[in-house]
Design a protein around this motif. Structure first.
Motif, PDB file in Angstrom:
ATOM      1  N   ASP A  52      -4.094 110.517-171.095  1.00 31.70           N
ATOM      2  CA  ASP A  52      -5.170 111.243-171.765  1.00 31.70           C
ATOM      3  C   ASP A  52      -4.882 112.735-171.871  1.00 31.70           C
ATOM      4  O   ASP A  52      -5.490 113.422-172.696  1.00 31.70           O
ATOM      5  N   PHE A  53      -3.977 113.246-171.044  1.00 36.63           N
ATOM      6  CA  PHE A  53      -3.720 114.677-171.061  1.00 36.63           C
ATOM      7  C   PHE A  53      -2.771 115.080-172.187  1.00 36.63           C
ATOM      8  O   PHE A  53      -2.826 116.222-172.665  1.00 36.63           O
ATOM      9  N   GLY A  54      -1.919 114.160-172.615  1.00 32.48           N
ATOM     10  CA  GLY A  54      -0.971 114.473-173.677  1.00 32.48           C
ATOM     11  C   GLY A  54      -1.637 115.040-174.924  1.00 32.48           C
ATOM     12  O   GLY A  54      -1.240 116.115-175.417  1.00 32.48           O
ATOM     13  N   PRO A  55      -2.641 114.362-175.492  1.00 30.46           N
ATOM     14  CA  PRO A  55      -3.316 114.917-176.672  1.00 30.46           C
ATOM     15  C   PRO A  55      -4.015 116.243-176.389  1.00 30.46           C
ATOM     16  O   PRO A  55      -4.076 117.108-177.267  1.00 30.46           O
ATOM     17  N   VAL A  56      -4.540 116.409-175.172  1.00 30.35           N
ATOM     18  CA  VAL A  56      -5.200 117.665-174.814  1.00 30.35           C
ATOM     19  C   VAL A  56      -4.185 118.806-174.819  1.00 30.35           C
ATOM     20  O   VAL A  56      -4.440 119.889-175.377  1.00 30.35           O
ATOM     21  N   TYR A  57      -3.024 118.566-174.224  1.00 33.46           N
ATOM     22  CA  TYR A  57      -2.010 119.618-174.160  1.00 33.46           C
ATOM     23  C   TYR A  57      -1.513 119.970-175.558  1.00 33.46           C
ATOM     24  O   TYR A  57      -1.329 121.150-175.887  1.00 33.46           O
ATOM     25  N   ARG A  58      -1.304 118.959-176.380  1.00 36.74           N
ATOM     26  CA  ARG A  58      -0.873 119.225-177.766  1.00 36.74           C
ATOM     27  C   ARG A  58      -1.911 120.077-178.487  1.00 36.74           C
ATOM     28  O   ARG A  58      -1.571 121.033-179.208  1.00 36.74           O
ATOM     29  N   ALA A  59      -3.200 119.771-178.263  1.00 39.82           N
ATOM     30  CA  ALA A  59      -4.267 120.493-178.955  1.00 39.82           C
ATOM     31  C   ALA A  59      -4.344 121.950-178.509  1.00 39.82           C
ATOM     32  O   ALA A  59      -4.488 122.858-179.339  1.00 39.82           O
ATOM     33  N   VAL A  60      -4.260 122.183-177.199  1.00 43.91           N
ATOM     34  CA  VAL A  60      -4.406 123.571-176.733  1.00 43.91           C
ATOM     35  C   VAL A  60      -3.166 124.405-177.083  1.00 43.91           C
ATOM     36  O   VAL A  60      -3.278 125.621-177.311  1.00 43.91           O
ATOM     37  N   VAL A  61      -2.000 123.778-177.137  1.00 46.25           N
ATOM     38  CA  VAL A  61      -0.805 124.507-177.583  1.00 46.25           C
ATOM     39  C   VAL A  61      -0.939 124.849-179.068  1.00 46.25           C
ATOM     40  O   VAL A  61      -0.632 125.977-179.490  1.00 46.25           O
ATOM     41  N   ASN A  62      -1.395 123.885-179.871  1.00 50.31           N
ATOM     42  CA  ASN A  62      -1.609 124.159-181.292  1.00 50.31           C
ATOM     43  C   ASN A  62      -2.655 125.252-181.495  1.00 50.31           C
ATOM     44  O   ASN A  62      -2.536 126.088-182.402  1.00 50.31           O
ATOM     45  N   PHE A  63      -3.688 125.237-180.640  1.00 48.21           N
ATOM     46  CA  PHE A  63      -4.719 126.274-180.704  1.00 48.21           C
ATOM     47  C   PHE A  63      -4.099 127.645-180.435  1.00 48.21           C
ATOM     48  O   PHE A  63      -4.388 128.626-181.137  1.00 48.21           O
ATOM     49  N   LYS A  64      -3.244 127.724-179.428  1.00 53.68           N
ATOM     50  CA  LYS A  64      -2.581 128.984-179.098  1.00 53.68           C
ATOM     51  C   LYS A  64      -1.688 129.466-180.248  1.00 53.68           C
ATOM     52  O   LYS A  64      -1.639 130.666-180.554  1.00 53.68           O
ATOM     53  N   MET A  65      -0.994 128.523-180.898  1.00 58.18           N
ATOM     54  CA  MET A  65      -0.052 128.881-181.953  1.00 58.18           C
ATOM     55  C   MET A  65      -0.727 129.046-183.316  1.00 58.18           C
ATOM     56  O   MET A  65      -0.074 129.459-184.279  1.00 58.18           O
ATOM     57  N   GLY A  66      -2.008 128.676-183.414  1.00 56.12           N
ATOM     58  CA  GLY A  66      -2.696 128.771-184.695  1.00 56.12           C
ATOM     59  C   GLY A  66      -2.401 127.622-185.630  1.00 56.12           C
ATOM     60  O   GLY A  66      -2.580 127.751-186.849  1.00 56.12           O
ATOM     61  N   GLY A  95      -2.874 125.647-172.211  1.00 59.55           N
ATOM     62  CA  GLY A  95      -1.810 125.726-173.200  1.00 59.55           C
ATOM     63  C   GLY A  95      -0.812 126.840-172.939  1.00 59.55           C
ATOM     64  O   GLY A  95       0.207 126.921-173.638  1.00 59.55           O
ATOM     65  N   TYR A  96      -1.077 127.675-171.934  1.00 66.75           N
ATOM     66  CA  TYR A  96      -0.182 128.782-171.624  1.00 66.75           C
ATOM     67  C   TYR A  96       0.752 128.456-170.462  1.00 66.75           C
ATOM     68  O   TYR A  96       1.432 129.346-169.947  1.00 66.75           O
ATOM     69  N   LEU A  97       0.790 127.196-170.048  1.00 65.80           N
ATOM     70  CA  LEU A  97       1.670 126.742-168.976  1.00 65.80           C
ATOM     71  C   LEU A  97       2.638 125.702-169.510  1.00 65.80           C
ATOM     72  O   LEU A  97       2.327 125.017-170.494  1.00 65.80           O
ATOM     73  N   PRO A  98       3.792 125.528-168.872  1.00 65.17           N
ATOM     74  CA  PRO A  98       4.673 124.405-169.232  1.00 65.17           C
ATOM     75  C   PRO A  98       3.926 123.086-169.052  1.00 65.17           C
ATOM     76  O   PRO A  98       3.008 122.985-168.233  1.00 65.17           O
ATOM     77  N   VAL A  99       4.349 122.076-169.758  1.00 65.54           N
ATOM     78  CA  VAL A  99       3.576 120.838-169.807  1.00 65.54           C
ATOM     79  C   VAL A  99       3.394 120.212-168.429  1.00 65.54           C
ATOM     80  O   VAL A  99       2.294 119.764-168.080  1.00 65.54           O
ATOM     81  N   ASP A 100       4.446 120.150-167.628  1.00 65.40           N
ATOM     82  CA  ASP A 100       4.303 119.534-166.305  1.00 65.40           C
ATOM     83  C   ASP A 100       3.381 120.345-165.405  1.00 65.40           C
ATOM     84  O   ASP A 100       2.516 119.791-164.715  1.00 65.40           O
ATOM     85  N   ALA A 101       3.568 121.653-165.385  1.00 67.64           N
ATOM     86  CA  ALA A 101       2.706 122.498-164.561  1.00 67.64           C
ATOM     87  C   ALA A 101       1.258 122.396-165.017  1.00 67.64           C
ATOM     88  O   ALA A 101       0.335 122.336-164.196  1.00 67.64           O
ATOM     89  N   SER A 102       1.057 122.365-166.327  1.00 69.05           N
ATOM     90  CA  SER A 102      -0.295 122.257-166.871  1.00 69.05           C
ATOM     91  C   SER A 102      -0.960 120.939-166.428  1.00 69.05           C
ATOM     92  O   SER A 102      -2.126 120.918-166.022  1.00 69.05           O
ATOM     93  N   ARG A 103      -0.198 119.874-166.500  1.00 69.16           N
ATOM     94  CA  ARG A 103      -0.737 118.567-166.113  1.00 69.16           C
ATOM     95  C   ARG A 103      -1.063 118.528-164.619  1.00 69.16           C
ATOM     96  O   ARG A 103      -2.121 118.018-164.224  1.00 69.16           O
ATOM     97  N   TYR A 104      -0.191 119.064-163.797  1.00 71.99           N
ATOM     98  CA  TYR A 104      -0.431 119.034-162.349  1.00 71.99           C
ATOM     99  C   TYR A 104      -1.638 119.890-161.969  1.00 71.99           C
ATOM    100  O   TYR A 104      -2.419 119.517-161.085  1.00 71.99           O
ATOM    101  N   PHE A 153      -4.749 108.744-165.419  1.00 70.08           N
ATOM    102  CA  PHE A 153      -4.691 109.016-166.856  1.00 70.08           C
ATOM    103  C   PHE A 153      -4.804 110.515-167.151  1.00 70.08           C
ATOM    104  O   PHE A 153      -4.617 110.930-168.283  1.00 70.08           O
ATOM    105  N   THR A 154      -5.136 111.309-166.115  1.00 69.19           N
ATOM    106  CA  THR A 154      -5.316 112.764-166.233  1.00 69.19           C
ATOM    107  C   THR A 154      -6.425 113.087-167.220  1.00 69.19           C
ATOM    108  O   THR A 154      -6.226 113.720-168.260  1.00 69.19           O
ATOM    109  N   ASN A 155      -7.624 112.645-166.861  1.00 64.08           N
ATOM    110  CA  ASN A 155      -8.808 112.847-167.681  1.00 64.08           C
ATOM    111  C   ASN A 155      -9.684 113.943-167.078  1.00 64.08           C
ATOM    112  O   ASN A 155      -9.548 114.277-165.905  1.00 64.08           O
TER     113      ASN A 155
END
Length: 423
Positions: A52-66, A95-104, A153-155
């Motif tokens: 469940d975290f994968g789509p969240v991380y993609r969204a916040v990174v896209n938000f950061k990048m516009g 979205g300002y952290l690497p994916v693994d660090a963000s998930r943890y 699932f990292t929800n």
């Protein structure tokens, strides 16, 4: 190095017989602690097929990048990003952290949130950390499918649970100004998802108007602030909202979701939804009419359970790990008026809380039915139990003449006729 005397005392011979509470605490605390570590550190960091975290991380990174966020293809079964722009803004720091660090860190915050929710839930029921209830509650929570799946699932549901408990805590502490805080707590959950929106009926029914203002204002302000910051906000309205209100036939334990999966006729699906909706309305009326003023804690938390279960069953989507929002309701088992002090209620709880898998290798059709329907059956049975217990109490009280003056605070306590069932 000297060993602390407090540690040595645990291994010295007993000078007097241990009490049952002491024995239980000694047994439950290490099991509870290791279960917490296992779920939040081992299982959660290992992950699972569902992410469940994968789509969240993609969204916040896209938000950061516009970049665009709400551009998913909903024909795929993979988890989708369904949070509104306000929720994206609230989660943007990840979205300002690497994916693994963000998930943890996401797992860490949700694990801590669940622990804090357990603590505040104990305090709501006047239990301390020194009581047996503390390790028992923690062990019970972390051995459920709902908490385990949330972490694996990292929800975000751990944080949602904490806000729910704080919502009840501030509504029930008798301090008028704390109603504003209760509204903020539930408002933050509504920024992310509407799972707890039905609970707003409780302060409305209890005339706690102050809680309703921030509950509406907080998600509104977050979304207004986020709207110009998201590159494609209208796609949320055009693409995501219709999908949210649609009925999926996978990972969906609602009546409609399972009904469509198993090919039930629509008239039968509608009939079942109406029946369980009416059971919920009947239970809520009995609770409001006879318990709101006499036992506010029991009234509010039991009503919350009825509202949430009915929502899971009757609306378009009810996922299994939503059941963790029922922990405040399940804690009412310690109250004198509890409606779940019977074996039928705990059969229902087993259905929607257990981690046991019921898939059968030799009889796959039977196994799939048991596995995919047990949560639906559990929620359904719980609504039936709550209504029946309350209605039978009503009939007993009416037959005994305890309804005449309407002021006896003990009129709806379990009568002697039903002590063997409810005790």
């Amino acid at each position: 190095m000297a060993v602390p005397d407090s540690l040595l005392s645990a291994f010295r011979p007993r000078t007097s017989p241990s009490t049952a509470a002491t024995v239980l605490r000694s047994a439950l605390w290490p099991i509870a602690i290791l279960s917490i570590i296992h779920r939040s550190y081992v299982l959660a960091t290992n992950g699972y097929i569902t992410d469940d975290f994968g789509p969240v991380y993609r969204a916040v990174v896209n938000f950061k990048m516009g970049w665009d966020i709400y551009n998913e293809h909903f024909d795929y079964v993979d988890p989708h990003y369904l949070y509104p722009p306000g929720g994206t803004l609230l989660l943007a720091p990840f979205g300002y952290l690497p994916v693994d660090a963000s998930r943890y860190w996401f797992i860490f915050f949700n694990s801590v949130a669940i622990l804090l929710a357990a603590y505040f839930l104990l305090r709501l029921f006047k239990f301390s950390l020194a009581s047996v209830a503390a390790p028992a509650l923690l062990l019970a929570m972390f051995c459920t499918e709902s908490v385990t799946s949330t972490l694996v699932f990292t929800n975000i549901n751990g944080c949602i649970l904490l806000c729910e408990v704080l919502f009840f805590r501030w509504l029930l502490d008798g301090k008028v100004n704390h109603q504003w805080l209760a509204g903020v707590a539930i408002g933050l959950t509504l920024v992310i998802k509407p799972s707890l929106a039905p609970l707003l009926l409780l302060p409305f029914m209890n005339r706690q108007w102050r809680a309703l203002v921030p509950a509406v204002a907080v998600p509104l302000l977050f979304n207004v602030a986020a709207w110009p910051l998201v590159s494609d906000p209208m796609n949320f309205i055009r693409n995501t909202v219709p999908y949210i209100f649609s009925t999926r036939d996978y990972f969906n334990s609602s009546i409609q979701g399972n009904g469509i999966y198993y090919g039930l006729p629509m008239w039968l699906i509608l009939l079942l939804r109406v029946i369980f909706g009416l059971l919920a309305v009947g239970s809520l009326w009995l609770l409001y009419r006879y318990y709101r003023e006499r036992d506010p804690l029991f009234w509010m938390l039991t009503s919350s359970g009825v509202l949430l279960i009915a929502t899971f069953l009757v609306t378009a989507l009810g996922q299994g790990y939503y059941s963790m929002m029922l922990f405040p309701f399940l804690m009412t088992v310690v109250l004198a008026n509890s409606v779940i002090r019977n074996w039928v209620a705990w059969l229902a709880i087993y259905g929607f809380m257990t981690m046991d898998r019921w898939l059968l290798g030799h009889w796959p059709t039977t196994g799939r039915a048991l596995e995919y329907l047990r949560i639906t059956y559990g929620w359904s049975l719980m609504l039936i139990v709550v209504f029946c217990v309350l209605y039978y109490r009503y009939l007993d009280a009416k037959a005994d003449g305890r309804l005449d003056d309407g002021i006896d605070p003990q009129w709806m306590t379990p009568g002697r006729q039903r002590a063997s069932v409810e005790g």
